[in-house]
Design a protein around this motif. Structure first.
Motif, PDB file in Angstrom:
ATOM      1  N   SER A 304      30.991  36.581  25.862  1.00  0.00           N
ATOM      2  CA  SER A 304      31.245  37.901  25.281  1.00  0.00           C
ATOM      3  C   SER A 304      32.745  38.051  25.058  1.00  0.00           C
ATOM      4  O   SER A 304      33.554  37.426  25.745  1.00  0.00           O
ATOM      5  N   ALA A 305      33.091  38.873  24.070  1.00  0.00           N
ATOM      6  CA  ALA A 305      34.503  39.022  23.741  1.00  0.00           C
ATOM      7  C   ALA A 305      34.808  40.451  23.326  1.00  0.00           C
ATOM      8  O   ALA A 305      34.031  41.074  22.596  1.00  0.00           O
ATOM      9  N   GLU A 306      35.912  40.965  23.792  1.00  0.00           N
ATOM     10  CA  GLU A 306      36.495  42.221  23.325  1.00  0.00           C
ATOM     11  C   GLU A 306      37.893  41.881  22.841  1.00  0.00           C
ATOM     12  O   GLU A 306      38.806  41.707  23.645  1.00  0.00           O
ATOM     13  N   GLY A 307      38.011  41.781  21.504  1.00  0.00           N
ATOM     14  CA  GLY A 307      39.266  41.278  20.979  1.00  0.00           C
ATOM     15  C   GLY A 307      39.451  39.850  21.438  1.00  0.00           C
ATOM     16  O   GLY A 307      38.562  39.012  21.320  1.00  0.00           O
ATOM     17  N   GLY A 308      40.620  39.568  22.016  1.00  0.00           N
ATOM     18  CA  GLY A 308      40.893  38.223  22.500  1.00  0.00           C
ATOM     19  C   GLY A 308      40.506  37.992  23.944  1.00  0.00           C
ATOM     20  O   GLY A 308      40.715  36.896  24.467  1.00  0.00           O
ATOM     21  N   ASN A 309      39.939  38.999  24.602  1.00  0.00           N
ATOM     22  CA  ASN A 309      39.533  38.857  26.003  1.00  0.00           C
ATOM     23  C   ASN A 309      38.098  38.343  26.066  1.00  0.00           C
ATOM     24  O   ASN A 309      37.151  39.036  25.677  1.00  0.00           O
ATOM     25  N   VAL A 310      37.945  37.141  26.564  1.00  0.00           N
ATOM     26  CA  VAL A 310      36.666  36.448  26.548  1.00  0.00           C
ATOM     27  C   VAL A 310      36.139  36.318  27.970  1.00  0.00           C
ATOM     28  O   VAL A 310      36.887  35.970  28.894  1.00  0.00           O
ATOM     29  N   THR A 311      34.841  36.603  28.139  1.00  0.00           N
ATOM     30  CA  THR A 311      34.184  36.471  29.436  1.00  0.00           C
ATOM     31  C   THR A 311      32.990  35.532  29.310  1.00  0.00           C
ATOM     32  O   THR A 311      32.195  35.657  28.388  1.00  0.00           O
ATOM     33  N   ILE A 312      32.887  34.601  30.262  1.00  0.00           N
ATOM     34  CA  ILE A 312      31.776  33.646  30.307  1.00  0.00           C
ATOM     35  C   ILE A 312      30.931  33.961  31.523  1.00  0.00           C
ATOM     36  O   ILE A 312      31.445  34.029  32.645  1.00  0.00           O
ATOM     37  N   THR A 313      29.629  34.169  31.310  1.00  0.00           N
ATOM     38  CA  THR A 313      28.737  34.571  32.395  1.00  0.00           C
ATOM     39  C   THR A 313      27.548  33.632  32.465  1.00  0.00           C
ATOM     40  O   THR A 313      26.815  33.465  31.490  1.00  0.00           O
ATOM     41  N   GLU A 332      37.975  24.723  33.663  1.00  0.00           N
ATOM     42  CA  GLU A 332      37.122  25.575  34.488  1.00  0.00           C
ATOM     43  C   GLU A 332      37.633  27.011  34.437  1.00  0.00           C
ATOM     44  O   GLU A 332      38.839  27.262  34.519  1.00  0.00           O
ATOM     45  N   GLY A 333      36.731  27.958  34.304  1.00  0.00           N
ATOM     46  CA  GLY A 333      37.118  29.359  34.270  1.00  0.00           C
ATOM     47  C   GLY A 333      36.051  30.219  33.629  1.00  0.00           C
ATOM     48  O   GLY A 333      35.216  29.731  32.879  1.00  0.00           O
ATOM     49  N   SER A 334      36.099  31.509  33.935  1.00  0.00           N
ATOM     50  CA  SER A 334      35.112  32.449  33.406  1.00  0.00           C
ATOM     51  C   SER A 334      35.740  33.525  32.545  1.00  0.00           C
ATOM     52  O   SER A 334      35.039  34.402  32.047  1.00  0.00           O
ATOM     53  N   SER A 335      37.060  33.495  32.378  1.00  0.00           N
ATOM     54  CA  SER A 335      37.719  34.478  31.525  1.00  0.00           C
ATOM     55  C   SER A 335      38.892  33.820  30.818  1.00  0.00           C
ATOM     56  O   SER A 335      39.562  32.944  31.361  1.00  0.00           O
ATOM     57  N   ILE A 336      39.128  34.263  29.582  1.00  0.00           N
ATOM     58  CA  ILE A 336      40.201  33.717  28.758  1.00  0.00           C
ATOM     59  C   ILE A 336      40.866  34.874  28.023  1.00  0.00           C
ATOM     60  O   ILE A 336      40.185  35.798  27.573  1.00  0.00           O
ATOM     61  N   ALA A 337      42.180  34.828  27.891  1.00  0.00           N
ATOM     62  CA  ALA A 337      42.916  35.789  27.075  1.00  0.00           C
ATOM     63  C   ALA A 337      43.498  35.034  25.886  1.00  0.00           C
ATOM     64  O   ALA A 337      44.463  34.285  26.027  1.00  0.00           O
TER      65      ALA A 337
END
Length: 600
Positions: A304-313, A332-337
């Motif tokens: 999912s993404a809000e603008g450039g903020n990405v969340t992996i679930t 590895e990671g669950s969030s990206i900016a």
């Protein structure tokens, strides 16, 4: 007796066909097998192996959820016999799901001689639509037709109408292609009753299950009696097994209860005549071996993404998430900016105790970090070296083939997200534009831009004049208009699923390149940002061949709104409520001269 496998949760990453399989990769169906088509979840895709490696999707195709279903647990006297219900009733009710359509939609398998193939299918009430079995993917060298049941009437106690069963027996070992005789039909089950040796044990792999934090699948075996040739006497059997992939012997463990598997593995089984003294090599049942191929499959995480903020679930508790950007190294990671647009791919890893670490399926999402279009923006080819493609030319039947090297376009990455950029060449043709040879090729390219809420833009696209379905067609097929345009002799562009072509000032057809050679390749239309703003994407329009674009020009309209602009600047144009220019034959509420009206 037969070995029966189900596909439920047994597929590992079949959706990815980067390295497409061939018929050489098909595992022969030496033992009996039930393919539950609905358990596939999606069409595997061209070049994909599915069904534990026993089937190849040769040409690709589609699925359906509206073609009725078949219940193998309910004998009805027409479709499901008492014998079939007794053997396969545990598989229950499933949709007629997987489509076959003549040579456009074919699957392949490898069977052994005297094996029976049973297919349940929906034929759309057409007698000439039924599975055919052939030696080639073109279905030209066919085996004899199978025997078909009566078509179900849909009366009480029967399955949905138009459902039938076909039974076909293989005469030889080997490769078999399966397609439809004429038109399309949809299958719920493909059952292979292999010609197995006497005493072959029945093997079944259970569903993927989580218990106490561990994932497992349970393998169960039914020992079947052995009959000597020419005798009706049934001799009980005993079954031994191995878990390391080696062939079982009389000294191997004897099967007594279901085997829990916590990792991908192959379990092999061998039957022996049971004379009350345990397994003995002197009483082996020749050819009565079997195996269970156990594999695990896990769903991809969501992005999912809000603008450039990405969340992996991940849907699995405790799973570790990993992502890649534009096909780069995994992190590895669950969030990206993100500070700019990117193709984000993600997968998860699941640790199954000390037994195994599973990798889930992957998923991909385009994440946009774009400025809204607030001033005129133009995409055009700025550099391109057109060179002879020697490799393609060597196999060409139409002469020399050219390609683009060092190609570049004018597109700021904060205004446009361009992925999979590819090129087309028009060489020495009278439909070149201003002498250009290199064009943006929309067969693969996707170009996305952003229009803020309430803003409107005018879009102007110039295509090469050969960027249409059939520039040389004798008939422009005006009786088959697409959004006001003729399918042949017409250039289209596709923006977020809506096709556009050149229309005249009154919204009428002016797209036929033979009738309008000076303007038919110039496509103009309007777009408006919806609530929250809108992302618009140029993509391939499937109704034509490769669309070759010379330039894309996007111009913001006046800020006082669509009504005033339409009235003052484009008084003859017709727009829908989204601000998109439409043709005169548009149906629904429309805007002209700044006023709404019902266009019938």
């Amino acid at each position: 007796m037969k070995k029966i496998f189900t596909l439920a949760l047994a597929l590992m990453g079949f959706a990815s066909v980067t390295n497409a399989a061939t018929v050489d990769d098909i595992a022969p169906l030496k033992h009996s097998y039930v393919l539950v088509c609905e358990d596939l979840g999606a069409r595997p895709g061209k070049g994909a192996i599915f069904g534990d490696g026993h089937f190849l999707d040769v040409t690709g195709g589609s699925i359906a959820t509206n073609k009725g279903s078949v219940d193998l647990s309910a004998a009805d006297g027409v479709l499901v016999t008492e014998e079939i219900a007794a053997k396969y009733g545990e598989y229950g009710k499933h949709l007629n799901y997987l489509r076959l359509k003549k040579t456009q939609d074919v699957i392949a398998m490898k069977v052994t001689a005297k094996s029976k193939v049973i297919i349940f299918y929906q034929d759309n009430n057409k007698d000439d639509r039924y599975p055919v079995f052939a030696k080639d993917a073109g279905l030209s060298d066919r085996y004899a037709d199978g025997v078909r049941s009566e078509r179900c009437s849909g009366e009480e106690g029967q399955p949905a109408v138009n459902v039938r069963r076909i039974e076909w027996t293989a005469t030889d070992d080997g490769l078999v292609y399966v397609g439809d005789n004429n038109g399309d039909m949809f299958m719920s089950y493909i059952i292979i009753e292999a010609n197995e040796a006497p005493g072959t044990p029945t093997v079944k792999v259970g569903e993927q299950t989580n218990e106490g934090g561990l994932w497992f699948r349970e393998v169960s075996v039914k020992a079947n009696p052995y009959k000597m040739e020419g005798s009706d006497e049934e001799i009980p059997t005993i079954v031994t097994y191995t878990t390391d992939g080696s062939a079982p012997t009389a000294a191997s463990p004897v099967y007594s209860e279901p085997i829990k598997c916590y990792q991908d593995m192959t379990i092999k089984f061998q039957a022996y005549q049971d004379w009350g003294m345990g397994a003995d090599e002197g009483f082996i049942c020749d050819g009565a071996d079997n195996e269970a191929n156990v594999s695990f499959s896990f769903d991809a995480p969501s992005i999912s993404a809000e603008g450039g903020n990405v969340t992996i679930t991940s849907p699995y508790e405790g799973a570790k998430n990993f992502y890649t950007l534009n096909g780069g190294e995994a992190t590895e990671g669950s969030s990206i900016a993100l500070t700019e647009s990117a193709i984000v791919s993600a997968y998860s890893q699941i640790v199954n105790g000390t037994y195994a670490t599973f990798t889930t399926k992957s998923t991909t999402k385009d994440v946009y970090v774009l400025n809204p279009i607030k001033e005129k923006k133009t995409i055009a080819v700025t550099a391109a070296d057109v060179v002879l493609d020697e490799e393609a030319t060597a196999t060409s039947t139409t002469g020399e083939v050219y390609k683009v090297e060092n190609g570049a376009i004018s597109a700021d990455k904060m205004d446009f997200f361009v992925k999979n950029l590819s090129w087309g060449v028009v060489k020495d043709a009278n439909y070149q534009i201003d002498g250009k040879e290199a064009y943006i090729k929309m067969s693969d390219t996707n170009i996305t831009f952003f229009v803020a809420e309430g803003d409107s833009v005018d879009v102007k696209v110039i295509c090469s004049k050969n960027a249409c379905k059939n520039i040389d067609a004798d008939d422009a097929a005006e009786d088959k208009l697409v959004n006001g345009c003729t399918p042949d002799r017409c250039c289209y562009v596709n923006v977020s699923g809506t096709p556009y072509c050149h229309l005249d000032a009154e919204g009428g057809v002016a797209a036929d390149l033979k009738l309008y050679p000076e303007e038919g390749n110039v496509i103009t239309f309007g777009l408006k940002g919806a609530e929250g703003g809108s992302y618009f994407t140029f993509q391939k329009y499937s109704g034509t061949g490769n669309i070759l674009i010379s330039s894309i020009e996007i111009t913001p309209m006046a800020t006082e709104g669509i009504t005033a602009v339409k009235a003052s600047e484009n008084s003859s144009y017709i727009y829908n409520l989204a601000g998109q220019k439409v043709s005169a034959n548009y149906k629904g509420i429309a805007i002209k001269n700044g006023k709404k009206f019902m266009s019938k």
